[in-house]
Write a protein that holds these residues in place. Sequence first.
Motif, PDB file in Angstrom:
ATOM      1  N   ILE A   1      74.734 -23.000  48.158  1.00  0.00           N
ATOM      2  CA  ILE A   1      73.402 -22.017  48.599  1.00  0.00           C
ATOM      3  C   ILE A   1      73.673 -21.167  47.249  1.00  0.00           C
ATOM      4  CG2 ILE A   1      72.998 -20.164  50.002  1.00  0.00           C
ATOM      5  CD1 ILE A   1      73.997 -21.931  52.271  1.00  0.00           C
TER       6      ILE A   1
ATOM      7  N   PHE B   1      75.845 -25.854  56.189  1.00  0.00           N
ATOM      8  CA  PHE B   1      76.714 -24.898  56.735  1.00  0.00           C
ATOM      9  C   PHE B   1      76.936 -24.815  58.323  1.00  0.00           C
ATOM     10  CE2 PHE B   1      78.026 -20.698  57.529  1.00  0.00           C
ATOM     11  CZ  PHE B   1      79.141 -20.225  56.740  1.00  0.00           C
ATOM     12  N   LEU B   2      75.643 -24.781  58.846  1.00  0.00           N
ATOM     13  CA  LEU B   2      75.737 -24.430  60.293  1.00  0.00           C
ATOM     14  C   LEU B   2      76.003 -25.640  61.205  1.00  0.00           C
ATOM     15  CD1 LEU B   2      72.563 -22.151  60.598  1.00  0.00           C
ATOM     16  CD2 LEU B   2      74.979 -21.530  60.721  1.00  0.00           C
TER      17      LEU B   2
ATOM     18  N   VAL C   1      71.904 -24.660  54.013  1.00  0.00           N
ATOM     19  CA  VAL C   1      72.038 -23.850  55.128  1.00  0.00           C
ATOM     20  C   VAL C   1      72.296 -24.837  56.359  1.00  0.00           C
ATOM     21  CG1 VAL C   1      70.807 -22.372  56.974  1.00  0.00           C
ATOM     22  CG2 VAL C   1      70.586 -21.961  54.644  1.00  0.00           C
TER      23      VAL C   1
ATOM     24  N   SER D   1      78.982 -25.977  51.126  1.00  0.00           N
ATOM     25  CA  SER D   1      77.809 -25.507  51.239  1.00  0.00           C
ATOM     26  C   SER D   1      77.458 -24.182  50.773  1.00  0.00           C
ATOM     27  CB  SER D   1      77.229 -25.838  52.835  1.00  0.00           C
ATOM     28  OG  SER D   1      78.015 -24.954  53.624  1.00  0.00           O
TER      29      SER D   1
END
Length: 324
Positions: free
Chosen positions: A227, A105-106, A102, A223
């Motif tokens: 996940i 990704f962010l 996570v 990513s």
Amino acid sequence: MERYGGRLGFERALTLMAKTLSDTRVVGTSLLVSISDVVLNLLVAAATGSTVLISQALQGLSDLLTGGLLLLGVKRSKRAADRAHQFGYGREVFFWVLMAGVLMFLGTGGLSVYFGVRQFIDPAPIYNVALAFIMLTLGLVSNFYSFSLSVRRLHQTNTHSGWWWQLRHSSIVETKATLLIDFLGTVAALLGLLAMTCYLATGDSRLDGLGSIAIGLVMMVASFYLIRDVRDLIVGRSVDPMLAGRIIGTVESVSGVHSVLDLRTMYLGSGKLLIILEVHIHDGLSTDQIEKIMDDVKRQVRDEIPEAHHIQVEVETPDSELYK
């Protein structure tokens, strides 16, 4: 010291080197590479004004935090089993890898796209392009070295399959995560070099922004894959059909075993596999002979499948014979 000669000797030397690789060393190396990426890329980004190098610094910062989470997960997953967790804490590493995915990704993907869009809409000049090339080349070399360690770590857990198969099916998710981090760092450096080359050829600094956007999108896709992969492991993924076939073939090769009636598997942690077997053995055997067969099954499965952490063998009779 033993001498190695020719291709066979070289491969043997590589095998011995791979055996010394641990999950802690792989994650730790990735962590050190990320620290250097953050510090050096921030300095060079300030000197050049390049958005690509800002993306490289963001990637290093995100990877640094990600590596910290992975290292924490590896340490905590190695705690000894207790009354409350009788199979140990191995599955905890899956949770921390999920958090790392996570964050990738962010943090890496999202912010790289954001700064790239800003540079494309409102392009700023770039200075000291030669310094940017040097920094990107150093990032390419360091990330590729760390990536090679992760590939070797994946390969040593299952020498029967290539690293790409291992990336798709292996349960050692902390190494898969560091492999993705370092692979993406390598790809990001290549994209940055391409963007800088196009900028030199055209003089259009918007290409620097496009390079940052491309880096961010690649990070987000990778990513997302991580996940999705760790989600399956948290839920309780079993082994793939090829590995299940190897387990069944190994068991049925044991003297005294007639067939495998049922096989159930689940990953208990990184490289830790639970195997539950129902086997049909030959008739007319004594208790001691049955116990020996069960011990032989466990021993041969462990020899063939290094990931086998807990093996439970149950002797059953097929329904076709039970109701004769």
